[in-house]
Design a protein around this motif. Structure first.
Motif, PDB file in Angstrom:
ATOM      1  N   ALA A 294       0.815  -1.214   0.000  1.00  0.00           N
ATOM      2  CA  ALA A 294       0.000   0.000   0.000  1.00  0.00           C
ATOM      3  C   ALA A 294       0.848   1.263   0.000  1.00  0.00           C
ATOM      4  CB  ALA A 294      -0.935   0.010   1.215  1.00  0.00           C
ATOM      5  N   LEU A 295       2.128   1.134   0.301  1.00  0.00           N
ATOM      6  CA  LEU A 295       3.032   2.276   0.315  1.00  0.00           C
ATOM      7  C   LEU A 295       3.640   2.489  -1.072  1.00  0.00           C
ATOM      8  CD1 LEU A 295       4.986   1.408   3.599  1.00  0.00           C
ATOM      9  CD2 LEU A 295       3.077   2.988   3.386  1.00  0.00           C
ATOM     10  N   THR A 296       4.049   3.722  -1.321  1.00  0.00           N
ATOM     11  CA  THR A 296       4.791   3.980  -2.560  1.00  0.00           C
ATOM     12  C   THR A 296       6.233   3.539  -2.373  1.00  0.00           C
ATOM     13  OG1 THR A 296       5.438   6.221  -1.887  1.00  0.00           O
ATOM     14  CG2 THR A 296       3.312   5.968  -3.005  1.00  0.00           C
ATOM     15  N   ILE A 297       6.950   3.395  -3.481  1.00  0.00           N
ATOM     16  CA  ILE A 297       8.336   2.948  -3.387  1.00  0.00           C
ATOM     17  C   ILE A 297       9.189   3.989  -2.672  1.00  0.00           C
ATOM     18  CG2 ILE A 297       8.939   3.884  -5.662  1.00  0.00           C
ATOM     19  CD1 ILE A 297      10.776   1.435  -6.000  1.00  0.00           C
ATOM     20  N   ALA A 298       8.853   5.273  -2.841  1.00  0.00           N
ATOM     21  CA  ALA A 298       9.600   6.317  -2.128  1.00  0.00           C
ATOM     22  C   ALA A 298       9.376   6.214  -0.622  1.00  0.00           C
ATOM     23  CB  ALA A 298       9.181   7.689  -2.638  1.00  0.00           C
ATOM     24  N   GLN A 299       8.144   5.911  -0.213  1.00  0.00           N
ATOM     25  CA  GLN A 299       7.863   5.758   1.221  1.00  0.00           C
ATOM     26  C   GLN A 299       8.569   4.538   1.791  1.00  0.00           C
ATOM     27  OE1 GLN A 299       3.576   5.694   1.026  1.00  0.00           O
ATOM     28  NE2 GLN A 299       3.393   7.870   1.522  1.00  0.00           N
ATOM     29  N   ARG A 300       8.592   3.439   1.047  1.00  0.00           N
ATOM     30  CA  ARG A 300       9.288   2.249   1.536  1.00  0.00           C
ATOM     31  C   ARG A 300      10.786   2.514   1.704  1.00  0.00           C
ATOM     32  NH1 ARG A 300       5.504  -0.496  -2.115  1.00  0.00           N
ATOM     33  NH2 ARG A 300       7.053  -0.431  -3.797  1.00  0.00           N
ATOM     34  N   GLU A 301      11.365   3.196   0.734  1.00  0.00           N
ATOM     35  CA  GLU A 301      12.794   3.499   0.828  1.00  0.00           C
ATOM     36  C   GLU A 301      13.077   4.477   1.962  1.00  0.00           C
ATOM     37  OE1 GLU A 301      13.925   4.813  -3.013  1.00  0.00           O
ATOM     38  OE2 GLU A 301      13.975   2.792  -3.881  1.00  0.00           O
ATOM     39  N   LEU A 302      12.164   5.421   2.186  1.00  0.00           N
ATOM     40  CA  LEU A 302      12.332   6.351   3.307  1.00  0.00           C
ATOM     41  C   LEU A 302      12.307   5.602   4.635  1.00  0.00           C
ATOM     42  CD1 LEU A 302      12.333   9.369   4.336  1.00  0.00           C
ATOM     43  CD2 LEU A 302       9.853   9.132   4.476  1.00  0.00           C
ATOM     44  N   ILE A 303      11.401   4.660   4.780  1.00  0.00           N
ATOM     45  CA  ILE A 303      11.297   3.884   6.016  1.00  0.00           C
ATOM     46  C   ILE A 303      12.580   3.095   6.261  1.00  0.00           C
ATOM     47  CG2 ILE A 303      10.090   1.929   7.065  1.00  0.00           C
ATOM     48  CD1 ILE A 303       7.542   2.961   5.631  1.00  0.00           C
ATOM     49  N   VAL A 304      13.091   2.445   5.218  1.00  0.00           N
ATOM     50  CA  VAL A 304      14.301   1.634   5.372  1.00  0.00           C
ATOM     51  C   VAL A 304      15.512   2.521   5.635  1.00  0.00           C
ATOM     52  CG1 VAL A 304      15.831   0.016   4.204  1.00  0.00           C
ATOM     53  CG2 VAL A 304      13.365  -0.205   3.939  1.00  0.00           C
ATOM     54  N   ARG A 305      15.639   3.599   4.878  1.00  0.00           N
ATOM     55  CA  ARG A 305      16.814   4.464   5.019  1.00  0.00           C
ATOM     56  C   ARG A 305      16.881   5.089   6.409  1.00  0.00           C
ATOM     57  NH1 ARG A 305      15.409   7.912   1.636  1.00  0.00           N
ATOM     58  NH2 ARG A 305      16.299   6.938  -0.215  1.00  0.00           N
ATOM     59  N   ASN A 306      15.773   5.627   6.874  1.00  0.00           N
ATOM     60  CA  ASN A 306      15.785   6.283   8.184  1.00  0.00           C
ATOM     61  C   ASN A 306      15.883   5.284   9.326  1.00  0.00           C
ATOM     62  OD1 ASN A 306      15.526   8.674   6.817  1.00  0.00           O
ATOM     63  ND2 ASN A 306      13.364   8.966   7.270  1.00  0.00           N
ATOM     64  N   GLY A 307      15.259   4.118   9.166  1.00  0.00           N
ATOM     65  CA  GLY A 307      15.286   3.143  10.253  1.00  0.00           C
ATOM     66  C   GLY A 307      16.632   2.469  10.419  1.00  0.00           C
ATOM     67  N   LEU A 308      17.156   1.927   9.338  1.00  0.00           N
ATOM     68  CA  LEU A 308      18.441   1.223   9.427  1.00  0.00           C
ATOM     69  C   LEU A 308      19.615   2.181   9.550  1.00  0.00           C
ATOM     70  CD1 LEU A 308      17.904  -1.599   6.785  1.00  0.00           C
ATOM     71  CD2 LEU A 308      17.511  -1.663   9.244  1.00  0.00           C
ATOM     72  N   GLY A 309      19.416   3.443   9.176  1.00  0.00           N
ATOM     73  CA  GLY A 309      20.481   4.424   9.308  1.00  0.00           C
ATOM     74  C   GLY A 309      20.431   5.225  10.587  1.00  0.00           C
ATOM     75  N   ASP A 310      19.551   4.860  11.505  1.00  0.00           N
ATOM     76  CA  ASP A 310      19.422   5.606  12.753  1.00  0.00           C
ATOM     77  C   ASP A 310      20.624   5.348  13.657  1.00  0.00           C
ATOM     78  OD1 ASP A 310      16.797   7.018  14.165  1.00  0.00           O
ATOM     79  OD2 ASP A 310      18.242   6.261  15.608  1.00  0.00           O
ATOM     80  N   ARG A 311      20.921   6.344  14.488  1.00  0.00           N
ATOM     81  CA  ARG A 311      22.075   6.206  15.387  1.00  0.00           C
ATOM     82  C   ARG A 311      21.755   5.362  16.614  1.00  0.00           C
ATOM     83  NH1 ARG A 311      20.192  11.492  16.629  1.00  0.00           N
ATOM     84  NH2 ARG A 311      21.465  12.345  14.953  1.00  0.00           N
ATOM     85  N   GLU A 312      20.483   5.228  16.953  1.00  0.00           N
ATOM     86  CA  GLU A 312      20.080   4.459  18.127  1.00  0.00           C
ATOM     87  C   GLU A 312      19.842   3.003  17.746  1.00  0.00           C
ATOM     88  OE1 GLU A 312      19.945   5.389  21.243  1.00  0.00           O
ATOM     89  OE2 GLU A 312      20.495   7.469  20.849  1.00  0.00           O
ATOM     90  N   GLU A 313      20.415   2.105  18.521  1.00  0.00           N
ATOM     91  CA  GLU A 313      20.273   0.684  18.228  1.00  0.00           C
ATOM     92  C   GLU A 313      18.834   0.222  18.398  1.00  0.00           C
ATOM     93  OE1 GLU A 313      21.143  -2.844  16.820  1.00  0.00           O
ATOM     94  OE2 GLU A 313      22.568  -1.156  16.915  1.00  0.00           O
ATOM     95  N   SER A 314      18.088   0.811  19.334  1.00  0.00           N
ATOM     96  CA  SER A 314      16.694   0.413  19.541  1.00  0.00           C
ATOM     97  C   SER A 314      15.842   0.720  18.315  1.00  0.00           C
ATOM     98  CB  SER A 314      16.124   1.120  20.764  1.00  0.00           C
ATOM     99  OG  SER A 314      16.177   2.530  20.603  1.00  0.00           O
ATOM    100  N   VAL A 315      16.106   1.850  17.658  1.00  0.00           N
ATOM    101  CA  VAL A 315      15.365   2.195  16.446  1.00  0.00           C
ATOM    102  C   VAL A 315      15.747   1.245  15.309  1.00  0.00           C
ATOM    103  CG1 VAL A 315      14.822   4.041  14.821  1.00  0.00           C
ATOM    104  CG2 VAL A 315      15.295   4.588  17.206  1.00  0.00           C
ATOM    105  N   LYS A 316      17.022   0.917  15.196  1.00  0.00           N
ATOM    106  CA  LYS A 316      17.457  -0.036  14.178  1.00  0.00           C
ATOM    107  C   LYS A 316      16.784  -1.394  14.387  1.00  0.00           C
ATOM    108  CE  LYS A 316      22.090   1.899  13.432  1.00  0.00           C
ATOM    109  NZ  LYS A 316      23.539   1.617  13.507  1.00  0.00           N
ATOM    110  N   ALA A 317      16.711  -1.833  15.638  1.00  0.00           N
ATOM    111  CA  ALA A 317      16.086  -3.125  15.928  1.00  0.00           C
ATOM    112  C   ALA A 317      14.608  -3.105  15.545  1.00  0.00           C
ATOM    113  CB  ALA A 317      16.264  -3.470  17.402  1.00  0.00           C
ATOM    114  N   ALA A 318      13.931  -1.999  15.828  1.00  0.00           N
ATOM    115  CA  ALA A 318      12.515  -1.883  15.455  1.00  0.00           C
ATOM    116  C   ALA A 318      12.349  -1.903  13.944  1.00  0.00           C
ATOM    117  CB  ALA A 318      11.931  -0.598  16.042  1.00  0.00           C
ATOM    118  N   ALA A 319      13.257  -1.248  13.222  1.00  0.00           N
ATOM    119  CA  ALA A 319      13.187  -1.261  11.753  1.00  0.00           C
ATOM    120  C   ALA A 319      13.439  -2.660  11.207  1.00  0.00           C
ATOM    121  CB  ALA A 319      14.193  -0.264  11.180  1.00  0.00           C
ATOM    122  N   ARG A 320      14.407  -3.375  11.773  1.00  0.00           N
ATOM    123  CA  ARG A 320      14.668  -4.751  11.315  1.00  0.00           C
ATOM    124  C   ARG A 320      13.463  -5.645  11.587  1.00  0.00           C
ATOM    125  NH1 ARG A 320      20.186  -3.615  13.135  1.00  0.00           N
ATOM    126  NH2 ARG A 320      19.640  -4.288  15.241  1.00  0.00           N
TER     127      ARG A 320
END
Length: 1011
Positions: A294-320
């Protein structure tokens, strides 16, 4: 026996009955349901008592009013209790529960008695009076009362049912007003209440230009200073596709807990419909509004980029974790039922997951796939590439195989590598098939029209054909990347792969984007760099050979099957078959060529230059060790540099620059050529040439910027003049990045350059150049904290830079705001702080706390305060800066006494006129005297005057003319002339005092409209 008549209900009993119910409700929430029933019975009995007025024409609801008064009295006792009081929270919860209870009873009563809508019931009257009672407390002076009132409204607003228009308008306006309350707790509850009220709002009923409740909440979620308010808005805002962009923007929130909540409480929670009843499960729509499809490809890439590129490990774990959930839901349940083996289902899930992304866009898809393989161990264990997996290679399949093998190598999982990697010969045949299919597809594409119509647009069939070509090209590139990890111990497989890759490089049909992939494989296959260079040079000569090529090697031809040759007799030392000697014809003169032949020659030269660039990027040896390069240097690279065509000249300059990196003598002789190209080149070529210049300076530092180099001063002046004259932001940023690298490496130590970078950093003319600002905001702390010598340079440039800054600040009349001198002073306090340097260096700098750099800076500041050129605000900034300096415990006695002597003379001869500045100076003087009481115990100015090394200091003090008492400071004059802070002729104010330096470059002031 006759039935006993029940006694009439006594309204006075409410004053004893309601407190008992509330007392039980505040003890535990377990008895709330029982007390709802008891309270409702009291409410109903009291409502039955009425009083007839106006001769029976109307009724006075005496019982209802008595119940409401006692109920409100109970609530008044709760409102002053602070946040976190458990009993108060239970009462608020009890009140909300009772609101819901009587609303449900009201619906049952209306349905049972068929009451018309205009008949108001007891429950509706109670809720209306209760809300009006709460609204009175929304403007209370006590913040606790405001918090409790809004909390009650937020908890009960969902159960109010229908309310009249006036009450709704009053409620909406009050809550919107509380959204601007100064207390974050009140704003938090207001956001919760408004979120629940927004479901009933009709935007068409609002006046033109009036924001809706939803827009107001979105504004609070983005800009409120309190994380609690933003968190409440995130969790309570209506989740739908309209609010999704604002929710995704919170993945860049400054608070880590909010960023994590976006992934756990929004994206993962609403990935599937929240009401997954059996009826909904069989419905066509089983996709939530945050489902990956249901998401656009730009939204999916934004979610992955911001989540896996976050400085906090807890945010990275939530994105994974979210990406792992996407793998499970991306395919429908019906498609999963058709899977036979577990591994087949896993691979199909992963391929469907990869189709969510653009595989060629950065490394988003690779990061997402690596995160899934790391988080979902079950998926990692079940991935197996059977033989039929390689029969139909798609971009997703090739990408999955390559990334999975890379992950196995990173984990050092040899068992998994051996079981999944194909043998060399088999993969070579797969690469050959993929390449032949790509060549056939390219040859089948219609040739582009030489003169297309301006109004014509590409047809959908052309777009599909180009998309298919890009897919085949990408799949082939991934297979070539996979080939880098193969074990080439098998000589037959190695020879097969070598023949294949060399043949691909020799063919014109190979897309230029795949040249680098083929060269990577060729480098792995080559025993040494010399062999790699020899093979590439042979390919270049074959491409430029004007002799008629073999039919099988022309454009559009694929790679032939294995050549049947005797390896012992007709093979090179690398095992590749020797090429048959072809009769070389002399090239036709350019003047005799037709336009088609010239275009063909230029295309071949461009391809050969691309091959040379790729080869030189992979060579680490010197130019002298590889004499084969001399041929293509004179025949291909130098002529390309002299061409007027931009594409050829750019590739020629890049090739020449790469040659200079491995040839010191060539770099010395060609450096002036690159400098001359910078002066007149367009922006695209200018950036490439500047990159070459900085690379040459970094590699051959001793030849250009070394201690004994005669070119160092001229190069520095050239870079400074170029930076001042450049107006294009991209080139400005590139210059600043290159100069910053030279300074970090210690190759440039000129204080003029450092001062120029600071001025460029704070100049309002570079406010819109974010790459430049971001580079320098990182550079200055790293540069200053990396060594004590760098911090000393920062100290030395402060006073000259401050003098220039104050003059420019008072003359600035541009549109953009300028950094104040006080802000710059605070920056230098931070950059020269030895304690910050010690923390940043993490033990690499020893005894940093003993560094007296701030004591030296204080001496410079006090000497500058004797100047009459500073106005009141400028002197106040310097005086207040003194109080923020770090004074070490151990320091040289003479440094302390000199500073004390300067302070004493300043206070007696040139004291600041501003009260704040004078107080700051007195406070610093007292702190200095207290800190170094022992060193200053026997201090005598007369004895100091006898020291020869302090003669200059006392001459400076004796020349100071004391201020007159009636002296009035002139107000700062505001001129109309703008002064640019990029670079100016005063750049070397402090450096010009040294006689052995050449004069600074003459730089101009910019005029006109501010950028």
């Amino acid at each position: 026996m006759p039935a006993r008549t029940p006694a009439p209900f006594d309204l006075d009993s409410l004053k004893q009955a309601l407190p008992k119910i509330f007392d039980q409700a505040q003890t535990t929430a377990a008895n709330h349901q029982k007390n709802f029933v008891a309270l409702y019975k009291l409410h109903s009995d009291a409502a039955a008592i009425t009083q007839s007025v106006e001769n029976g024409k109307s009724l006075k609801l005496t019982g209802e009013r008595a119940f409401e008064d006692v109920f409100q009295d109970m609530m008044m006792r709760v409102l002053p209790l602070k946040k976190g009081t458990t009993v108060a929270d239970r009462i608020v919860k009890f009140t909300a529960g009772y609101t819901k209870f009587i609303t449900e009873k009201n619906l049952e009563e209306r349905k049972k008695n068929n009451l018309p809508e205009d008949n108001e019931t007891t429950s509706e009257r109670f809720l209306s009076h209760f809300v009006r009672f709460l609204l009175k407390g929304c403007t209370a002076k006590d913040k606790v009362v405001r918090f409790r009132v809004i909390q009650c409204i937020a908890d009960t607003i969902s159960h109010l049912g229908e309310i009249d228009e006036d009450l709704y308008t009053n409620l909406r306006a009050t809550l919107l007003d509380r959204l601007r309350d100064k207390e974050p707790t009140v704003r938090t509850q207001a956001v919760i209440a408004l979120s629940r009220l927004s479901y009933s709002e009709d935007p068409s009923e609002l006046a033109d230009g009036e924001p809706t409740i939803l827009e107001t909440i979105l504004d609070a979620m983005a800009y409120d200073s309190s994380p609690d308010v933003r968190r409440a808005a995130l969790l309570n805002i209506p989740p739908n596709p309209q609010t999704l962009p604002a929710l995704l923007a919170r993945t860049r929130d400054v608070d880590a807990s909010i960023r994590k909540l976006v992934y756990t409480s929004v994206l993962e929670k609403y990935c599937l419909p929240t009401d997954r009843t059996p009826a909904a499960a069989t419905a066509a729509s089983t996709v939530g509004f945050t489902h990956p499809r249901a998401l656009t490809i730009a939204q999916r890439e934004l979610i992955v980029r911001n989540g896996l590129g976050d400085r906090e490990e807890s945010v990275k774990a939530a994105a994974r974790k979210l990406l792992g959930a996407w793998v499970d839901v991306v395919r429908s349940d019906a498609a999963k039922k058709e899977d036979g083996v577990k591994s087949e289902g896993v691979i199909e899930d992963m391929i469907a997951f990869l189709k969510l992304f653009d595989l060629t866009e950065d490394t988003i898809a690779e990061d997402a796939l690596s995160a899934v393989l790391e988080h979902r161990v079950d998926i990692y264990q079940h991935i197996e590439f059977e033989e039929d997996y390689w029969t139909s290679i798609t971009p997703e399949r090739a990408f999955l195989a390559r990334v999975f093998i890379d992950k196995c190598i990173a984990k050092d999982d040899t068992h998994k590598i051996d079981s999944t990697l194909p043998v060399v010969t088999a993969l070579a045949f797969r690469i050959q098939d993929a390449y032949n299919a790509l060549v056939q597809h390219i040859s089948a594409l219609p040739s582009p029209s030489p003169s297309p119509s301006p109004s014509s647009s590409p047809s959908p069939l052309d777009d599909d054909a180009q998309e298919a070509r890009l897919d085949r090209e990408f799949a082939l590139g991934e297979l070539l990347r996979l080939a880098l990890n193969l074990d080439y111990g098998d000589e037959i497989g190695r020879r097969k792969m070598f023949q294949l890759v060399r043949g691909m490089l020799s063919a014109d049909a190979l897309p230029e984007a795949l040249l680098a992939r083929c060269l990577d494989v060729l480098r792995v296959l080559s025993p040494s760099e010399r062999d790699l260079i020899r093979v590439v040079v042979e390919v270049v000569h074959e491409l430029r050979d004007p002799a008629d090529p073999d039919p099988a090697e022309g454009e559009g031809a694929g790679v032939k099957e294995d050549v049947d040759v005797d390896v012992d007799d007709e093979a090179t030392e690398m095992g590749s078959p020797r090429r048959p000697q072809r009769q070389v014809q002399l090239p036709k003169p350019v003047a005799e060529m037709s336009p088609e032949e010239k275009a063909r020659m230029d295309a071949v030269d461009l391809r050969c230059l691309a091959l040379c660039i790729g080869m030189l990027e992979r060579v680490n040896g010197t130019f002298e060790e590889n004499s084969t390069l001399e041929g293509i240097l004179g025949e291909l690279i130098i002529p390309a540099v002299k061409r007027r065509e931009m594409a050829l000249r750019e590739k020629g300059l890049v090739s020449l620059g790469l040659c200079c990196l491995i040839a010191r003598r060539m770099a010395l002789s060609s450096f002036q050529l690159f400098l001359s190209q910078v002066q007149t080149a367009p922006e695209v070529l200018k950036t490439r040439v500047l990159q070459i210049i900085f690379d040459i300076l970094m590699v051959h530092e001793g030849a250009f910027l070394g201690p004994g180099s005669p070119h160092g001063e001229r190069i520095v002046e050239f870079l400074l003049q170029l930076l001042e004259a450049e107006e294009r932001e991209r080139v400005q940023a590139l210059l600043v990045v290159g100069i910053a690298k030279l300074m970090l490496a210690g190759m440039v130590t000129d204080e003029r350059v450092l001062q120029t970078l600071v001025l460029v950093f704070i100049s309002p003319e570079t406010a819109s150049n974010q790459p430049l600002r971001q580079c320098l905001s990182y550079f200055f702390p790293v540069y200053a904290y990396s060594s004590a010598a760098n911090q000393q340079r920062m100290r030395k440039i402060f006073i000259p830079l401050y003098e220039r800054l104050t003059k420019a600040y008072h003359e600035w009349d541009g549109e953009d705001e300028m950094v104040t001198p006080a802000q710059v002073a605070l920056m230098f306090v931070d950059w020269t702080d030895p304690t910050r340097a010690a923390a940043a260096a993490k033990g690499l700098r020893k005894d940093s706390e003993k560094d007296p750099i701030h004591l030296d800076l204080a001496t410079d500041i006090v000497r500058a305060l004797f100047s009459v050129d500073y106005d009141k605000e400028d002197k106040k900034a310097l005086c207040q800066m003194l109080g923020k300096l770090y004074l070490p415990d151990e320091v040289d006695d003479d440094k302390v006494r000199i500073l004390k002597l300067l302070l004493s003379n300043l206070r007696t001869r040139r004291p600041p006129r501003d009260t704040a500045a004078k107080n700051a100076l007195v406070k610093f003087d007292a702190a200095l005297s207290k800190k170094y009481e022992r060193q200053l115990a026997n201090f005598s100015e007369d004895e100091f005057r006898k020291l020869e090394e302090l003669r200059e200091l006392f001459e400076f003090l004796d020349d100071i003319i004391p201020d007159e008492d009636d002296h009035e400071e002139e107000p700062p004059r505001k001129g109309r002339k703008r002064r640019s802070l990029s670079v100016a002729t005063e750049t070397t104010t402090s450096a010009a005092t040294s006689g052995d330096r050449s004069p600074p470059p003459s730089l101009r002031h910019r005029k006109g409209k501010a950028k």
